[in-house]
Write an enzyme that holds these catalytic residues in place. Structure first.
Site, PDB file in Angstrom:
ATOM      1  N   LYS A  68       3.428   0.632   1.599  1.00 26.23           N
ATOM      2  CA  LYS A  68       2.163   0.732   2.328  1.00 26.23           C
ATOM      3  C   LYS A  68       1.878   2.158   2.788  1.00 26.23           C
ATOM      4  O   LYS A  68       0.732   2.600   2.761  1.00 26.23           O
ATOM      5  CB  LYS A  68       2.153  -0.224   3.529  1.00 26.23           C
ATOM      6  N   THR A  69       2.922   2.883   3.221  1.00 29.78           N
ATOM      7  CA  THR A  69       2.700   4.265   3.649  1.00 29.78           C
ATOM      8  C   THR A  69       2.212   5.116   2.486  1.00 29.78           C
ATOM      9  O   THR A  69       1.317   5.950   2.635  1.00 29.78           O
ATOM     10  CB  THR A  69       3.984   4.866   4.244  1.00 29.78           C
ATOM     11  N   ASP A  98      -2.736   1.584  10.035  1.00 30.79           N
ATOM     12  CA  ASP A  98      -1.454   1.068   9.567  1.00 30.79           C
ATOM     13  C   ASP A  98      -1.004  -0.058  10.501  1.00 30.79           C
ATOM     14  O   ASP A  98      -1.341  -0.070  11.682  1.00 30.79           O
ATOM     15  CB  ASP A  98      -0.431   2.212   9.578  1.00 30.79           C
ATOM     16  N   GLU A  99      -0.225  -1.010   9.970  1.00 31.97           N
ATOM     17  CA  GLU A  99       0.322  -2.126  10.774  1.00 31.97           C
ATOM     18  C   GLU A  99      -0.790  -2.863  11.525  1.00 31.97           C
ATOM     19  O   GLU A  99      -0.679  -3.148  12.719  1.00 31.97           O
ATOM     20  CB  GLU A  99       1.369  -1.602  11.771  1.00 31.97           C
ATOM     21  N   GLN A 143       4.637  -9.981   9.229  1.00 33.86           N
ATOM     22  CA  GLN A 143       5.402  -9.084  10.094  1.00 33.86           C
ATOM     23  C   GLN A 143       4.723  -8.900  11.458  1.00 33.86           C
ATOM     24  O   GLN A 143       4.946  -7.902  12.145  1.00 33.86           O
ATOM     25  CB  GLN A 143       5.596  -7.729   9.416  1.00 33.86           C
ATOM     26  N   ARG A 200      14.932  -5.645   6.279  1.00 36.67           N
ATOM     27  CA  ARG A 200      15.339  -4.256   6.522  1.00 36.67           C
ATOM     28  C   ARG A 200      16.458  -3.862   5.564  1.00 36.67           C
ATOM     29  O   ARG A 200      16.772  -2.669   5.422  1.00 36.67           O
ATOM     30  CB  ARG A 200      15.864  -4.067   7.966  1.00 36.67           C
TER      31      ARG A 200
END
Length: 708
Positions: free
Chosen positions: A29-30, A214-215, A245, A592
């Site tokens: 995503k980044t 973002d997020e 998330q 993670r």
């Protein structure tokens, strides 16, 4: 663009208008946000200054900014890239006066807020119900995150409500008088500014023609409103997030913001990123098996080109000590470098047993979420001196440092100064300026307060031209702070002096960046989080909560405490919505891991001082057996290790009976309670440990014919 997969390319090249990118864990995503910014600037000719990119942590913002600069080949970025709170601060520093308040306000951190609330509660009259400072602050914060205020005229249904309302009024009155804001204000006040002053909103709408977030699943009501207001004229909102998330409802995040994106932004296009570049397929299969049990989902299934890999493993320990022993031994034999391993847990209290095990084994570790460097006493003292140089109305800073180091101003004198300030309605520092000729105070008090005022005035003048490092050195020298620390009775004075030196190093680094003066330094520190202080290159195993691990990744992850009441947490057990969030938290923690994922639980655990039997988390049960390899606790040479006592032998346990536990060694029975399947024995071991066990399940052996 050749480095992007088809789904990423489609999102990056989308035209103007609202767009939602559903980006699964580890799906890049980044990279998509970075490439979107690059495309806007290089291919579409968008002025970099008209791009606003918002995220939630300084770490994420710094990474995003660095990657964009690297791709553009520049050492400074004209676009605004930072956190929501940072953007709110940016707006308020420029336009706070439109709300009738000073631009040179102080930001109160958690410790400042707690200190203020304790004082407010102490001053309440007896007819108010007693409440805890933290509960009061949480009540206030929950309202502000929703952009709501209490109806002070409405009847109170419960006694606590009346107290909370009174504290709301007093809390905000003191913030206003101190020219201070809290973290929630950094979001709520910009919304008020935009809504009450359309010309201010229009200015920022013209300036930022493209807003990237973002997020997005973590946005609360205030953050949603900021995004909605900024983009209502041009509609260019590019939101990236993952409903699977969304784990921050306890701090106001509303999952409906991402679930309802298409309703909120008419004509929105939705893109799905499902290829994971982080984890192996066995890890993803296990994580997918858990999260797909949720109903509040837009739907996606992660997959990866890394098809091979070991399955997730599950170890059921006897108790927390056995759990920690297994984790340490498994890590030590894994060959994974310490910095590439993390131990994740649901609550901070779970770290203690793990820390003790690491210390005994001599393995370096770092705990994220412990006492923050900038929250330590000596650092807070120095920061309060700096706060007074930019905001003389900061009464909390005056209270903290007026007698640090000691200046002989007693409690009685301080109470009179406080009363005088309250009656006059003026800041404490102004009162201190006026009492030089007040002969009702002792001469020593008048001299000390005058000296303090002169010190602040001299430092304020010096701050206009001095570097930050020299300014702090001047504070240390003029106050004698180093000698004060050295002469204190505390055993840790050496480490406190080392912290002071480290703070000076931070000031020196800030000076090198030439990013502003004292006020910029203070606001930069105010926006720091626990994860921002964590150094990924530290050669140590990382211990942190599942929440703190969001956005990070490790070669090897141990997710401990997979029990009902821990994960899912006990507070979520009676709410379907909260259980779904706990499931998402488990999913976040599992994803993670890059190549190794180990889940653990304990049959018994000491909770609130008592040993109690535990049930394995429902999330473990949701992983098909083929995707989860169960690890036996039995080790070579210990055949008795997992063999519980027979009913006949269990009944022979008495006070003083000597026993051997497979993990804790020899001990003796202190007392027993219950019978049959509910028989419990409390045992003191040679190590000094005292624990209670369900005899029918514990790996105990009676040492025949032996009593203490």
């Amino acid at each position: 663009m050749s480095a992007l997969n088809d789904a990423q390319q489609e999102a990056v090249t989308a035209g103007d208008g609202p767009a939602l990118v559903l980006a699964g864990a580890g799906s890049g995503k980044t990279r998509v946000i970075v490439e979107r910014i690059i495309r806007l600037i290089e291919e579409r000719g968008v002025d970099p200054r008209s791009i606003l990119a918002l995220t939630f942590t300084n770490r994420a913002a710094n990474e995003m900014r660095a990657r964009v600069m690297g791709r553009l080949g520049v050492d400074r970025l004209a676009s605004w890239v930072g956190t929501f709170h940072g953007f709110g601060l940016f707006v308020l520093r420029r336009d706070m006066d439109r709300l009738g308040r000073e631009k040179t306000f102080t930001i109160f951190d958690d410790a400042d807020q707690l200190s203020l609330m304790k004082r407010l509660i102490k001053d309440l009259s007896a007819h108010f119900t007693t409440v805890s400072p933290r509960d009061a602050l949480e009540w206030i914060s929950a309202l502000k995150q929703k952009l709501a205020e209490p109806d002070l005229a409405a009847p109170c249904n419960v006694a606590q409500e009346k107290t909370y309302r009174e504290l709301w009024v007093r809390y905000h009155r003191l913030l206003l008088n101190a020219s201070a804001v809290d973290f929630d204000d950094l979001l709520a006040l910009p919304v008020r500014l935009f809504e009450q002053h359309p010309d201010v909103l229009a200015k920022y709408q013209r300036r930022y023609c493209h807003v990237l977030i973002d997020e997005y699943q973590d946005t609360n009501r205030a953050q949603y409103q900021i995004a909605k207001l900024l983009t209502q004229s041009h509609k260019n909102i590019f939101a990236v997030g993952d409903e699977d998330q969304s784990i921050y409802s306890w701090r106001g995040a509303e999952i409906r913001n991402i679930l309802d994106f298409e309703k909120d932004f008419e004509g929105a296009r939705v893109f799905r990123l499902e290829q994971n570049y982080r984890s192996t397929q066995p890890i993803l299969d296990a994580a997918n098996a858990v999260v797909e049990n949720n109903e509040d989902r837009l739907g996606k299934t992660l997959w990866t080109a890394r098809r091979e890999g070991e399955p997730a493993r599950f170890y059921l320990a006897a108790d927390a000590v056995d759990e920690a022993r297994f984790v340490i031994e498994d890590f030590a034999s894994s060959g994974v470098a310490p910095r590439d391993a993390a131990i994740l847990y649901r609550t901070n209290g779970q770290s203690r047993v793990l820390e003790e095990a690491f210390r005994r084994k001599g393995i370096a570790y770092v705990v994220v979420g412990g006492v923050r460097f900038y929250g330590r006493k000596e650092i807070k003292d120095l920061l309060c001196y700096l706060r007074l140089l930019v905001n003389p109305a900061d009464d909390d800073a005056v209270r903290r440092v007026l007698n640090v180091p000691p200046r002989g101003i007693g409690n009685v004198s301080m109470e009179r100064i406080e009363e005088y300030a309250a009656v006059r309605g003026v800041p404490l520092l102004q009162v201190l300026r006026e009492i030089e000729h007040d002969h009702s105070l002792q001469a020593r008090t008048r001299e000390s307060t005058s000296a303090f005022v002169r010190l602040i005035d001299d430092l304020t003048l010096a701050s206009k031209a001095s570097s930050l490092e020299k300014l702090v050195e001047s504070i240390l020298e003029k106050t004698g702070y180093r000698d004060f620390t050295r002469e204190s009775d505390e055993k840790d004075f050496r480490s406190r002096l080392e912290n002071v030196d480290e703070f000076l190093s931070a000031c020196k680094e800030f000076d090198k960046k030439k990013s502003g003066g004292v006020i910029e330094f203070l606001q930069e520190l105010a926006l720091f989080s626990d994860v921002d202080e964590w150094d990924a290159d530290t050669p140590a195993v990382t211990l942190m909560t599942c929440h703190s691990a969001k956005g990070l990744e490790f070669e090897s992850v141990y997710l401990v405490g997979m029990e009902e009441g821990l994960l899912p947490h006990a507070t979520a057990m009676h709410s379907d919505r909260e259980l779904e969030e706990e499931r998402r938290l488990c999913y976040v923690a599992m994803t993670r891991a890059r190549t190794r994922l180990v889940l653990t639980a304990a049959e018994s655990r000491i909770m609130y001082g008592e040993s109690e039997q535990r049930a394995i988390s429902r999330f473990i049960q949701e992983i098909p057996g083929a995707l989860l390899r169960r690890v036996s606790r039995q080790r070579p040479g210990t055949k008795h290790e997992r063999t519980p006592l027979s009913d006949a032998k269990a009944g022979a346990l008495r006070l003083g009976t000597r026993v051997r536990h497979a993990t804790f060694g020899e001990g003796y029975v202190l007392f027993t309670s219950g019978s049959g399947a509910t028989l419990r024995a409390r045992i003191r071991f040679k190590t000094g440990r005292v624990s209670t066990f369900m005899v029918g399940k514990a790996p105990l052996e009676i040492l025949e014919g032996k009593k203490r």
